[in-house]
Design a protein around this motif. Structure first.
Motif, PDB file in Angstrom:
ATOM      1  N   GLU A  54       0.824  -1.207   0.000  1.00  0.00           N
ATOM      2  CA  GLU A  54       0.000   0.000   0.000  1.00  0.00           C
ATOM      3  C   GLU A  54       0.861   1.262   0.000  1.00  0.00           C
ATOM      4  O   GLU A  54       0.519   2.248  -0.636  1.00  0.00           O
ATOM      5  N   GLU A  91       2.170   1.719  -3.544  1.00  0.00           N
ATOM      6  CA  GLU A  91       1.111   2.218  -4.416  1.00  0.00           C
ATOM      7  C   GLU A  91       0.810   3.684  -4.131  1.00  0.00           C
ATOM      8  O   GLU A  91       0.586   4.468  -5.054  1.00  0.00           O
ATOM      9  N   ALA A  92       0.824   4.078  -2.855  1.00  0.00           N
ATOM     10  CA  ALA A  92       0.569   5.473  -2.492  1.00  0.00           C
ATOM     11  C   ALA A  92       1.660   6.385  -3.044  1.00  0.00           C
ATOM     12  O   ALA A  92       1.375   7.490  -3.526  1.00  0.00           O
ATOM     13  N   TYR A  93       2.906   5.924  -3.024  1.00  0.00           N
ATOM     14  CA  TYR A  93       4.004   6.713  -3.590  1.00  0.00           C
ATOM     15  C   TYR A  93       3.820   6.890  -5.096  1.00  0.00           C
ATOM     16  O   TYR A  93       4.008   7.984  -5.627  1.00  0.00           O
ATOM     17  N   ALA A  94       3.459   5.814  -5.778  1.00  0.00           N
ATOM     18  CA  ALA A  94       3.269   5.889  -7.222  1.00  0.00           C
ATOM     19  C   ALA A  94       2.116   6.816  -7.576  1.00  0.00           C
ATOM     20  O   ALA A  94       2.224   7.620  -8.515  1.00  0.00           O
ATOM     21  N   ARG A  95       1.021   6.750  -6.835  1.00  0.00           N
ATOM     22  CA  ARG A  95      -0.118   7.640  -7.099  1.00  0.00           C
ATOM     23  C   ARG A  95       0.239   9.098  -6.816  1.00  0.00           C
ATOM     24  O   ARG A  95      -0.143   9.998  -7.551  1.00  0.00           O
ATOM     25  N   ALA A  96       0.974   9.348  -5.730  1.00  0.00           N
ATOM     26  CA  ALA A  96       1.340  10.714  -5.357  1.00  0.00           C
ATOM     27  C   ALA A  96       2.269  11.352  -6.384  1.00  0.00           C
ATOM     28  O   ALA A  96       2.263  12.567  -6.564  1.00  0.00           O
ATOM     29  N   ASN A  97       3.065  10.532  -7.074  1.00  0.00           N
ATOM     30  CA  ASN A  97       4.002  11.053  -8.069  1.00  0.00           C
ATOM     31  C   ASN A  97       3.497  10.905  -9.496  1.00  0.00           C
ATOM     32  O   ASN A  97       4.258  11.136 -10.439  1.00  0.00           O
ATOM     33  N   GLY A  98       2.239  10.496  -9.666  1.00  0.00           N
ATOM     34  CA  GLY A  98       1.646  10.398 -10.998  1.00  0.00           C
ATOM     35  C   GLY A  98       2.236   9.304 -11.866  1.00  0.00           C
ATOM     36  O   GLY A  98       2.340   9.466 -13.078  1.00  0.00           O
ATOM     37  N   ALA A 124       2.145   5.569 -13.552  1.00  0.00           N
ATOM     38  CA  ALA A 124       1.333   4.400 -13.898  1.00  0.00           C
ATOM     39  C   ALA A 124       2.110   3.187 -13.378  1.00  0.00           C
ATOM     40  O   ALA A 124       3.311   3.094 -13.570  1.00  0.00           O
ATOM     41  N   PHE A 125       1.423   2.278 -12.700  1.00  0.00           N
ATOM     42  CA  PHE A 125       2.155   1.166 -12.096  1.00  0.00           C
ATOM     43  C   PHE A 125       1.416  -0.141 -12.296  1.00  0.00           C
ATOM     44  O   PHE A 125       0.218  -0.179 -12.512  1.00  0.00           O
TER      45      PHE A 125
END
Length: 107
Positions: A64, A67-74, A76-77
């Protein structure tokens, strides 16, 4: 050729070949997919790329958090599901001296 959105891969950190226990196996890693193709240097013959994100490996305690880091930095993962490892059966030292052992005593 550069991509507009960086693609990241999130996966469970595997156990190294030199490791027999479960220490340091609960973490999750985030790595970037290559943004450009590797090419051969005409002078040295070595392969390389101008993409420095390919060298970056970020570690996280939980999926989690990654995933939160990837979403915060825009970013795609893609998340790879965690692969269950073999079950390690704990043994005691007394097992080495058990009567009726099938294998030889090696030490």
């Amino acid at each position: 050729m550069s991509r507009d959105v960086a693609i990241a891969r999130i996966f469970s950190q595997p156990r190294s070949a030199m490791q027999s226990g479960k220490a340091r196996t609960g973490g999750w890693m985030l790595t970037y997919a290559p943004a450009e193709q590797r090419r051969q240097d005409p002078l040295t013959g070595w392969y390389g790329s101008g993409d420095t994100r390919n060298q970056l490996r970020l570690s996280f305690a939980t999926r989690e958090a990654a995933e939160a880091y990837a979403r915060a930095n825009g970013l795609a993962f893609e998340v790879e599901p965690e692969k269950p490892g073999p079950a390690i059966k704990p043994k005691s030292y007394a097992e080495n001296f058990r009567y009726g052992r099938a294998e030889n005593w090696t030490h």
